[in-house]
Design an enzyme around this catalytic site. Sequence first.
Site, PDB file in Angstrom:
ATOM      1  N   LYS A 163       0.822  -1.217   0.000  1.00 23.35           N
ATOM      2  CA  LYS A 163       0.000   0.000   0.000  1.00 23.35           C
ATOM      3  C   LYS A 163       0.857   1.269   0.000  1.00 23.35           C
ATOM      4  CE  LYS A 163      -3.932  -2.251   2.211  1.00 23.35           C
ATOM      5  NZ  LYS A 163      -4.893  -2.284   3.332  1.00 23.35           N
ATOM      6  N   ASP A 181     -10.572 -10.302  -9.027  1.00 24.72           N
ATOM      7  CA  ASP A 181     -10.822 -11.162  -7.876  1.00 24.72           C
ATOM      8  C   ASP A 181     -12.332 -11.133  -7.646  1.00 24.72           C
ATOM      9  OD1 ASP A 181     -11.412 -11.991  -5.245  1.00 24.72           O
ATOM     10  OD2 ASP A 181      -9.449 -11.424  -4.514  1.00 24.72           O
TER      11      ASP A 181
END
Length: 371
Positions: free
Chosen positions: A165, A221
């Site tokens: 991140k 996903d």
Amino acid sequence: MKALILVGGYGTRLRPLTLSTPKPCVPFCNKAMVVHQIEALKKVGVTTVVLAVSYKPDEMARILKPVEEELGVKLVYSHEKEPMGTAGPIALAKEILLSGDDANEPFFVLNSDITSEFPFGDLLEFHRSHGREGTIMVTTVSEPSKYGVVVYDNKTGIIDRFVEKPQVYVGNKINAGIYLFNTSILNRIELRPTSIEKEIFPQMASEGQLTAFELKGFWMDVGQPKDFISGMLKYLAHIQGKEDPEKLLCQSWEADPTVKLIQPVMIHPSATIGPNAVIGPFVTIGPDCTIHEGVRLKRCSLMQGVTVRAHSWVDSSILGWSSSVGRWVRMENFSVLGRDVQIKDELWVNGGKVLDHKEVGESITEPSIIM
């Protein structure tokens, strides 16, 4: 060749669909999620697929037995007694992966809840060309600060490091959950709960033994309802225009000039659709579904045996097996019906997650779980 698919545990993010069915067996575009992967693996010469499973292994084996027979791919179930993370299942299946005539061949590893074009042939060619221990398939994202970014040399593919991140831009490529490894990686992984992303990959990268291969085309996903719908949109857009028996339209309504189809749609031949219905774009309708007069469907997935009664409007929702939607119902905002759910007439379902075998007689005006 062999492959190992991390089919995982309870599939909590995709509930209520996974309450009665293992997540890899939930239909995605009229086919169990994991079957899309097994079919693509077979095309590149994979003959044995190890399914690393910890939840409902017997049910999964029952559902996939016909697939195993049809495709001629051997399915082996590696049962985790405790959660083993993303690397532990590889160590657990070591004996299987090192057995047979292909014991020295590289093997694929992938997560079960992703959809893509699965370019395994290109991945295999690249992996064999560089001679290193492992290759990670990476995909491009628009907001890398939400993910762990893979930093690598664009010319050689050799991975330098992983940045979790990042708040400062270091790249926009993330792990796509598809890998190809030489069997030597099995010497790195201990038989214990282990994260391949946090423990194994950084070590391999520090030794220059890990490369990245960029995935072209779509990727998603699909492990939670919103992403399931997004993945369905990407998949249907990809296959639009390709000939496939699963996309044949049932003769009982194909000739009805009042039915309007807005492509792409995928409709099982056993489905029936009433007059003046408008279907699409981005709709999948499974076996034995019944769509009544004047129904409007878009961006939604209907599983086997679903009934949608006259003049109902369904958008951005998933309707589980044998569920029924009454007349003049409005359903939207990533609503999900479990198995055998009954929605009464003239209701609004706004982001409702309704568990199996429930009857809903009042509107769901705010996103909520109906237990």
